[in-house]
Design a protein around this motif. Structure first.
Motif, PDB file in Angstrom:
ATOM      1  N   PRO A  78       0.795  -1.188  -0.138  1.00 13.27           N
ATOM      2  CA  PRO A  78       0.040  -0.044  -0.070  1.00 13.27           C
ATOM      3  C   PRO A  78       0.865   1.330  -0.250  1.00 13.27           C
ATOM      4  CG  PRO A  78      -0.201  -1.282   2.039  1.00 13.27           C
ATOM      5  CD  PRO A  78       0.598  -2.085   0.971  1.00 13.27           C
ATOM      6  N   LEU A  79       2.063   1.308   0.685  1.00 14.27           N
ATOM      7  CA  LEU A  79       2.886   2.410   0.696  1.00 14.27           C
ATOM      8  C   LEU A  79       3.480   2.819  -0.371  1.00 14.27           C
ATOM      9  CD1 LEU A  79       3.977   3.794   3.210  1.00 14.27           C
ATOM     10  CD2 LEU A  79       5.993   2.500   3.090  1.00 14.27           C
ATOM     11  N   TYR A  80       3.764   1.577  -1.452  1.00 12.19           N
ATOM     12  CA  TYR A  80       4.272   2.030  -2.634  1.00 12.19           C
ATOM     13  C   TYR A  80       3.282   2.402  -3.831  1.00 12.19           C
ATOM     14  CZ  TYR A  80       6.596   1.045  -7.268  1.00 12.19           C
ATOM     15  OH  TYR A  80       7.110   1.071  -8.445  1.00 12.19           O
ATOM     16  N   LYS A  81       2.075   1.816  -3.364  1.00 11.09           N
ATOM     17  CA  LYS A  81       0.802   2.187  -4.384  1.00 11.09           C
ATOM     18  C   LYS A  81       0.548   3.589  -4.321  1.00 11.09           C
ATOM     19  CE  LYS A  81      -1.985  -1.903  -5.453  1.00 11.09           C
ATOM     20  NZ  LYS A  81      -3.122  -2.704  -5.057  1.00 11.09           N
ATOM     21  N   HIS A  82       0.432   4.051  -3.151  1.00  8.71           N
ATOM     22  CA  HIS A  82       0.036   5.335  -3.038  1.00  8.71           C
ATOM     23  C   HIS A  82       0.945   6.572  -2.826  1.00  8.71           C
ATOM     24  CE1 HIS A  82      -4.045   3.487  -2.819  1.00  8.71           C
ATOM     25  NE2 HIS A  82      -3.523   2.676  -2.094  1.00  8.71           N
ATOM     26  N   SER A 187      -5.585   2.794  15.167  1.00  7.97           N
ATOM     27  CA  SER A 187      -6.209   1.168  15.055  1.00  7.97           C
ATOM     28  C   SER A 187      -5.649   0.366  14.125  1.00  7.97           C
ATOM     29  CB  SER A 187      -7.863   1.450  15.047  1.00  7.97           C
ATOM     30  OG  SER A 187      -8.135   2.241  16.012  1.00  7.97           O
ATOM     31  N   THR A 188      -4.769   0.844  13.630  1.00  9.87           N
ATOM     32  CA  THR A 188      -3.818  -0.216  12.655  1.00  9.87           C
ATOM     33  C   THR A 188      -4.806  -1.106  11.662  1.00  9.87           C
ATOM     34  OG1 THR A 188      -3.438  -2.013  14.385  1.00  9.87           O
ATOM     35  CG2 THR A 188      -1.766  -0.119  13.807  1.00  9.87           C
ATOM     36  N   GLY A 191      -8.720  -0.932  12.158  1.00  6.28           N
ATOM     37  CA  GLY A 191      -8.819   0.387  11.677  1.00  6.28           C
ATOM     38  C   GLY A 191      -9.109   0.888  10.202  1.00  6.28           C
ATOM     39  N   THR A 192      -7.930   0.103   9.741  1.00 12.49           N
ATOM     40  CA  THR A 192      -7.952   0.047   8.033  1.00 12.49           C
ATOM     41  C   THR A 192      -9.183  -0.609   7.504  1.00 12.49           C
ATOM     42  OG1 THR A 192      -5.586   0.085   8.160  1.00 12.49           O
ATOM     43  CG2 THR A 192      -6.603  -0.498   6.008  1.00 12.49           C
ATOM     44  N   ALA A 193      -9.649  -1.792   7.868  1.00 15.19           N
ATOM     45  CA  ALA A 193     -10.808  -2.462   7.338  1.00 15.19           C
ATOM     46  C   ALA A 193     -12.063  -1.568   7.645  1.00 15.19           C
ATOM     47  CB  ALA A 193     -11.075  -3.651   8.360  1.00 15.19           C
ATOM     48  N   ARG A 194     -12.103  -0.553   8.678  1.00 18.11           N
ATOM     49  CA  ARG A 194     -13.235   0.137   8.948  1.00 18.11           C
ATOM     50  C   ARG A 194     -13.259   1.353   7.743  1.00 18.11           C
ATOM     51  NH1 ARG A 194     -16.464   2.832   8.543  1.00 18.11           N
ATOM     52  NH2 ARG A 194     -18.128   3.590   9.860  1.00 18.11           N
ATOM     53  N   ALA A 195     -11.706   1.817   7.745  1.00 20.03           N
ATOM     54  CA  ALA A 195     -11.571   3.012   6.899  1.00 20.03           C
ATOM     55  C   ALA A 195     -11.875   2.576   5.469  1.00 20.03           C
ATOM     56  CB  ALA A 195      -9.901   3.394   7.014  1.00 20.03           C
ATOM     57  N   ILE A 196     -11.779   1.388   4.982  1.00 21.07           N
ATOM     58  CA  ILE A 196     -12.210   0.899   3.435  1.00 21.07           C
ATOM     59  C   ILE A 196     -13.528   1.138   3.591  1.00 21.07           C
ATOM     60  CG2 ILE A 196     -12.107  -0.880   1.937  1.00 21.07           C
ATOM     61  CD1 ILE A 196      -9.383  -1.561   3.256  1.00 21.07           C
ATOM     62  N   ALA A 204      -6.520   3.686   1.769  1.00 19.23           N
ATOM     63  CA  ALA A 204      -5.259   3.818   1.408  1.00 19.23           C
ATOM     64  C   ALA A 204      -4.487   4.565   2.283  1.00 19.23           C
ATOM     65  CB  ALA A 204      -5.140   4.309  -0.087  1.00 19.23           C
ATOM     66  N   ALA A 205      -4.991   5.622   2.641  1.00 19.51           N
ATOM     67  CA  ALA A 205      -4.516   6.589   3.809  1.00 19.51           C
ATOM     68  C   ALA A 205      -4.126   5.504   5.222  1.00 19.51           C
ATOM     69  CB  ALA A 205      -5.190   7.789   4.179  1.00 19.51           C
ATOM     70  N   SER A 206      -5.166   4.932   5.478  1.00 17.87           N
ATOM     71  CA  SER A 206      -4.982   4.108   6.913  1.00 17.87           C
ATOM     72  C   SER A 206      -3.918   3.094   6.617  1.00 17.87           C
ATOM     73  CB  SER A 206      -6.456   3.485   7.200  1.00 17.87           C
ATOM     74  OG  SER A 206      -6.366   2.699   8.115  1.00 17.87           O
ATOM     75  N   ALA A 207      -3.979   2.206   5.659  1.00 18.36           N
ATOM     76  CA  ALA A 207      -3.019   1.088   5.427  1.00 18.36           C
ATOM     77  C   ALA A 207      -1.560   1.932   5.192  1.00 18.36           C
ATOM     78  CB  ALA A 207      -3.255   0.581   4.004  1.00 18.36           C
TER      79      ALA A 207
END
Lengths: 238, 133
Positions: A78-82, A187-188, A191-196, A204-207
């Motif tokens: 995700p870091l690379y993609k975004h 919430s790592t 939290g990312t699952a919720r952010a999606i 993407a920002a969360s991941a």
């Protein structure tokens, strides 16, 4: 022979518990039914019913633990993609993630010292906002406990998934980027699952922020954490 | 059907990520690096992607699979909580309070600081264009 059976049973049981928990989550949909939470309760119940020592189960489940390395490596994706979005808002994003990760860690350690919690709890609770595979490696380095660090991380994740959305609105955080970063930094994974669910940019920002804050805390903790502990103890006269 | 066809590539890509992670752990041991091996694995993968030594395609399927199911991988650690029940029972309330307050503060700071930064950077952008104009 015994080892192979142990391996098969422990790994198989964990896998089944996870699949069942995911099925349940699909039906219930509440963050309280988060698969990792429900599956962990399943596994603990089985161990308790069969009077199996945890250490034997952990040895048997080692194939799963071994996959944490490649899974952490995959956080680079995700870091690379975004990277482009991130580069455009680099200062704001990095500032938010660094401040958030530092404040949450410092308040956790400070309050834990203030409440006179045992040393092992203090050393583990500092990593409650670090993604579990990294927290599991960091905690023992700082004389914390792996299981505790992972549990605190999961609890923080569930809490964030439950109250995070309305909390952020109430705090006046409306920018999708800022909301996503807050989910990931505090919430790592959960939290990312919720952010999606909230939107693609939030996800993407969360991941990304959970990768970044995990790396930052991991590289800073060995130097910063003893200092934080010392200062907190001085401040509270302990 | 589609998922079955993707299986070999997913397994191969996970093996590739596993190899990167193994190398990262070796590097940490050899050079006594002050980083957890898993974090080194992340950095190494990021460097490989960034330098185009490793195309994203080569790890994307396997990596996404691992990320989707990452919570499965830490159930074995989380289950160790059973050993800590007495400790948690004694300090449960304090631990809960610590977790909630630090999380709420963390959410507030991350969100507000990012937003303030975004506002500042747009204002600066506006100033810059105004000057050029």
């Amino acid at each position: 022979m015994d080892d192979a059976v142990q391996l098969l049973l422990a790994t198989g049981a964990t896998l089944l518990a996870y699949l069942a928990a995911r099925r349940l989550y699909a039906i219930v949909g509440s963050p309280l039914a988060t698969p990792v939470f429900v599956a962990t309760v399943f596994v603990m119940t089985i161990l308790w019913l069969l009077h199996l020592p945890y250490e034997r189960y952990l040895t048997g489940a080692s194939p799963l633990v071994d996959l944490l390395g490649p899974a952490t490596a995959a956080l680079a994706i995700p870091l690379y993609k975004h990277r482009k979005t991130l580069r455009a808002f680099l200062l704001a994003a990095l500032g938010g993630v660094i401040c958030g990760a530092a404040v949450t860690m410092l308040t956790a350690i400070g309050l834990a010292v203030l409440f006179r919690l045992p040393e092992v709890v203090i050393a583990s609770i500092g990593f409650k906002s670090v993604t579990a595979p990294i927290a599991a490696e960091l905690a023992p380095l700082m004389r914390g406990d792996q299981s505790m660090a992972v549990t605190f991380a999961v609890a923080t994740g569930i809490f964030g998934a439950m109250v995070g959305p309305s909390l952020l609105w109430r705090l006046g955080v409306s920018s999708p980027l800022a909301r996503g970063l807050a989910y990931g930094t505090i919430s790592t994974g959960i939290g990312t699952a919720r952010a999606i669910c909230e939107g693609e940019l939030q996800g993407a920002a969360s991941a990304t922020s959970m990768s970044v804050s995990g790396m930052l805390v991991a590289s800073a903790a060995p130097h910063v954490m003893p200092l934080m502990l010392h200062c907190c103890k001085l401040a509270f006269g302990q | 059907m589609n998922r079955l066809r993707a299986l070999p590539s997913v397994v191969l890509q996970i093996a590739g990520l596993w190899a990167i992670s193994w190398l990262a752990h070796q590097l940490v041991t050899w050079f006594h690096l002050p980083l957890p091996g898993n974090v080194m694995a992340l950095l190494l993968t990021l460097a490989a992607l960034g330098s185009h030594a490793l195309p994203l395609k080569a790890i994307e399927h396997g990596g996404s699979f691992l990320l989707t199911h990452m919570s499965l991988l830490f159930i074995p650690f989380a289950a160790g909580l059973s050993r800590l029940f007495p400790l948690l029972a004694a300090h449960g309330l304090a631990i809960g309070t610590v977790l909630i307050i630090s999380a709420v503060l963390g959410y507030a700071i991350t969100g507000r600081v990012t937003q303030a930064g975004l506002r500042m950077s747009t204002r600066f952008d506006v100033l810059a264009t105004a000057r050029h104009g």
